[in-house]
Design an enzyme around this catalytic site. Structure first.
Site, PDB file in Angstrom:
ATOM      1  N   ASP A 266       0.611  -0.940  -0.099  1.00  0.00           N
ATOM      2  CA  ASP A 266      -0.029  -0.140  -0.054  1.00  0.00           C
ATOM      3  C   ASP A 266       1.098   1.201   0.072  1.00  0.00           C
ATOM      4  OD1 ASP A 266      -2.198   1.742  -0.006  1.00  0.00           O
ATOM      5  OD2 ASP A 266      -3.100   0.888   1.526  1.00  0.00           O
TER       6      ASP A 266
HETATM    7  C1  BGC Z   1      -5.026   3.337   0.111  1.00  0.00           C
HETATM    8  C2  BGC Z   1      -5.182   2.241  -0.981  1.00  0.00           C
HETATM    9  C3  BGC Z   1      -5.167   2.699  -2.308  1.00  0.00           C
HETATM   10  C4  BGC Z   1      -3.903   3.403  -2.513  1.00  0.00           C
HETATM   11  C5  BGC Z   1      -3.704   4.068  -3.788  1.00  0.00           C
HETATM   12  C6  BGC Z   1      -4.114   3.867  -0.146  1.00  0.00           C
HETATM   13  O1  BGC Z   1      -3.762   5.335   0.787  1.00  0.00           O
HETATM   14  O2  BGC Z   1      -4.873   2.668   1.211  1.00  0.00           O
HETATM   15  O3  BGC Z   1      -6.589   1.620  -0.879  1.00  0.00           O
HETATM   16  O4  BGC Z   1      -5.474   1.796  -3.316  1.00  0.00           O
HETATM   17  O5  BGC Z   1      -3.829   4.569  -1.450  1.00  0.00           O
HETATM   18  O6  BGC Z   1      -4.408   5.345  -4.025  1.00  0.00           O
END
Ligand code: BGC
Length: 719
Positions: A266
């Site tokens: 993530d």
């Molecule tokens: C979130 C994810 C997301 C990623 C990319 C993160 O902050 O937890 O769910 O896919 O950002 O935008």
């Protein structure tokens, strides 16, 4: 190694993917290999040189055919090996055609709807150069304080698994190399929804058994459906953060399930291992995450800055690096990016917001709306009501109806609830609108206007709830009340004595106990997407018979959280006895149970058949039930099958959903609904942490919700 036509093997599409991968890897420098593990967010001119050197493998948040083509051209035509980039984006509940939030889609209890919406989202997003979505979010969530509950399918692993499967099928299609597909990413691996106190990013400490029986099943379902990628979560998991957890990322994901795709971290979650306190330096964080099985570093920059040196120093073996690169390349090959790295310019205008897509947005919104209460019944309303007051901060609101993950959506595409109502009523009906108050804040200056209009009306429709950005990521709340002064607005309008219908627009269960007791009709619309206004109006005025069911329990107060239907019995199950498991100041039941939802018609359940009533541990049972529409309207019923394993080697939930079917019946029509209970439904993690079926009695319950059980039966599993 040359291919048949003098091309290198890896560029020869007629060669098997494995051969192409090996050929390509054999040509890559250490730096180029690491490049495939690096993901950047948004493009800046200074990145050009890095792409040209093969040092970036992926971008997120780059959208648009022209833009992606331009950047892809640098990778494909100007880098030494021409390895295409993969562009990722959070395409969660639509790209331009915005559908209800996933919690809403889950309320349809129709996995095929998830599939259809995902396939439309894939067609739209891929026409703008995106080939990878960070969806579906398959985190089980039992705590509505957690804002991200909006992004998933709710509290149940069985419903969640069905939805996970369907999203993957919808995004990816049958063949990833076909036009209009996105490779999916099941996230956030794993147990992210178990955050203590519902506080986003917080520590999770669950037992291995709960992990296996509650949090892992939707991921396993996604893997079985062929999901191409998995995202490792932010959270600590019992002392080992999910982004460096080799038990979940390697032992289970790859070892037990045979996952062949790649794992992306993530956002910055690898560097955050330093904050977690399991790595002292970026290099240590990189080593831990990489060796645990995270193949690509989203944004954090630690693989980019540390991996080459780690390999050179012998801290990470090149073999491990090759394995990760192979996994990333396999997805790129499968997507056909080597053959078709570019998007056709102008394609998107033919795909985006097509009539069929908008029609599906309407169908999805209608199917996801839940009728929570309908006393007397007050709904559906007549279209020729003389005067209707439409009141509330979400009534004439476009942006908030889009929901939490809709950055690519456009507020002007949203049909507001006020507009939907206006389009629906007779020419003679007078509509009086008052905002009543803001979504948040303390001002009550508009209350007077609201009550004045309510007094003039024959019925008032109150549209209240949550703005989209107090749901979703980093939007945990410590209360589950209507925000701001909305509760007071409802009470003030109620006091006018006008018949009241309340429409909730929100991203999580709300503890609306007062409302539930006093307001005669309540419709849960969630954040319903661009066609929300039309769908709500269709239901309010009887053009569509609602059949959504809650995929998550509504608590009476925030103090009841976590409350979920599939709890354990305990040694002292709640009763009127003092010394039992309960709060002394609240009923033990929730405000609205899991699976709850009403209809404008009635269904009768009869003739439960369980065949055979004794099976061997590897056997199967057929459960059949007859459902009849005994009301005057056509409608959908969601038939729900629950089981209880009465005695086992470990404690089992008092009820577990193990089958459901949404069916449409004409007035008077009767139909048999059949379920099969086999390995998937009956196995659980036993005392030895093995997934098995144990001999013993299984209770079968079929009903309209987890609390409204209509028929009961039993069968026996024998050794
Ligand atoms: C979130 C994810 C997301 C990623 C990319 C993160 O902050 O937890 O769910 O896919 O950002 O935008």
């Amino acid at each position: 190694m040359k291919g048949t036509k003098g091309k290198p093997v890896y560029l020869d599409a007629s060669q098997p993917i494995d051969k192409r991968i090996e050929d390509l890897i054999s040509r890559m420098t250490l730096e180029e290999k690491v490049g495939q593990t690096v993901q950047y967010s948004t493009f800046q001119e200074k990145d050009e040189a890095l792409i040209r050197q093969g040092l970036i493998g992926s971008f997120l948040n780059v959208i648009g055919a022209e833009q992606t083509n331009k950047i892809q051209k640098i990778a494909v035509e100007q880098s030494r090996l021409g390895i295409p980039l993969i562009f990722g984006l959070d395409v969660i509940h639509g790209f331009k055609t915005i559908f209800p939030i996933p919690l809403g889609i889950a309320s349809s209890w129709e996995p095929d709807l998830a599939k259809q919406t995902a396939s439309v989202a894939a067609a739209e997003a891929s026409s703008e150069g995106v080939r990878w979505t960070f969806a579906p979010m398959v985190d089980i969530a039992r705590d509505p304080r957690w804002g991200r509950i909006a992004e998933g399918a709710g509290e149940d692993p069985y419903l969640g698994s069905a939805m996970a499967r369907s999203y993957v099928e919808g995004f990816q299609g049958n063949d990833l190399s076909k036009h209009g597909t996105l490779v999916a990413c099941a996230k956030h691996y794993v147990a992210y929804g178990g955050a203590e106190g519902g506080r986003d990013y917080n520590t999770v400490d669950v037992s291995e058994r709960t992990l296996r029986d509650v949090y892992l099943p939707p991921f396993e379902a996604a893997v079985k459906a062929g999901v191409g990628t998995i995202m490792s979560a932010f959270n600590d998991l019992g002392g080992v953060p999910a982004s460096c957890n080799s038990f979940t990322l390697t032992t289970i994901l790859r070892g037990e399930w045979g996952f062949e795709g790649f794992v992306v971290s993530d956002w910055n979650s690898i560097r955050e291992l330093i904050n977690h306190g399991v790595a002292a330096t970026p290099s240590e964080a990189a080593k831990k995450a990489f060796e645990a099985g995270v193949d690509m570093d989203m944004v954090g920059g630690v693989y980019q800055t540390c991996l080459v040196q780690l390999v050179k120093d012998g801290e990470v073996s090149e073999k491990t690096l090759d394995a990760a690169v192979r996994r990333v390349l396999r997805i790129k090959f499968k997507l056909g990016l080597f053959e078709h790295p570019y998007v056709e310019l102008g394609m998107s205008s033919k795909v985006i917001k097509r009539k069929e897509h908008v029609a599906l947005a309407l169908e999805a919104a209608r199917k996801s709306i839940v009728l929570l209460k309908n006393k007397e019944p007050i709904l559906p309303l007549k279209k020729d009501v003389k005067t209707i007051a439409v009141i509330g901060p979400l009534a004439d609101n476009q942006p908030d109806l889009l929901g939490c993950w809709s950055f690519t959506g456009e507020p002007e595409d949203v049909v507001t609830i006020l507009d939907g109502i206006k389009r629906k009523v007779s020419m003679k009906t007078r509509i009086l609108y008052s905002k009543g108050c803001e979504l948040e804040g303390t001002a009550k200056t508009e209350f007077e206007d609201a009550t004045k209009k309510a007094k003039e009306a024959d019925v008032a429709i109150l549209v209240v709830g949550e703005g989209r950005f107090i749901t979703g990521e980093a939007s945990s709340r410590s209360t589950l009340d209507l925000p701001g002064v909305q509760d007071e607005l409802v009470k003030t309008v109620f006091e006018t004595g006008v018949p009241l219908v309340l429409v909730l627009v929100n991203g999580r269960p709300l503890s609306i106990s007062w409302v539930a007791e006093h307001v005669p009709a309540i419709l849960e619309a969630w954040h319903p997407g661009i066609q929300g206004g039309n769908a709500v109006a269709d239901i309010l005025f009887g053009d569509y018979n609602p059949a959504g069911r809650l995929p998550v329990t509504f608590p009476r107060t925030v103090g009841q959280v976590p409350i979920y239907y599939n709890y354990k019995n305990t040694g002292r199950p709640a009763s009127s006895e003092r010394w039992t498991s309960k709060y002394i100041d609240l009923p033990v039941t929730p405000l609205f149970p899991f699976g709850h939802g009403l209809s404008y018609t009635n269904f009768e359940y009869s003739n439960l058949r369980i065949v055979p009533d004794r099976i061997k541990v590897n056997g199967k049972v057929k459960v059949t039930v007859d459902i009849q529409n005994v009301g005057a309207r056509k409608g959908d019923e969601v038939v729900q099958l629950y089981i209880r394993d009465v005695v086992a080697s470990v404690t089992r939930p008092v009820k577990e959903l193990k089958g459901f079917k949404r069916i449409t019946l004409e007035p008077g029509e009767k139909r048999s609904v059949e379920f099969t209970l086999g390995l998937e439904e009956l196995a659980f993690t036993n005392i030895d942490m093995k997934r098995v079926i144990e001999p013993g009695a299984i209770e079968v319950m079929v009903g309209k919700s987890s609390e409204d059980i209509q028929l009961k039966g039993k069968f026996e599993i024998i050794a």
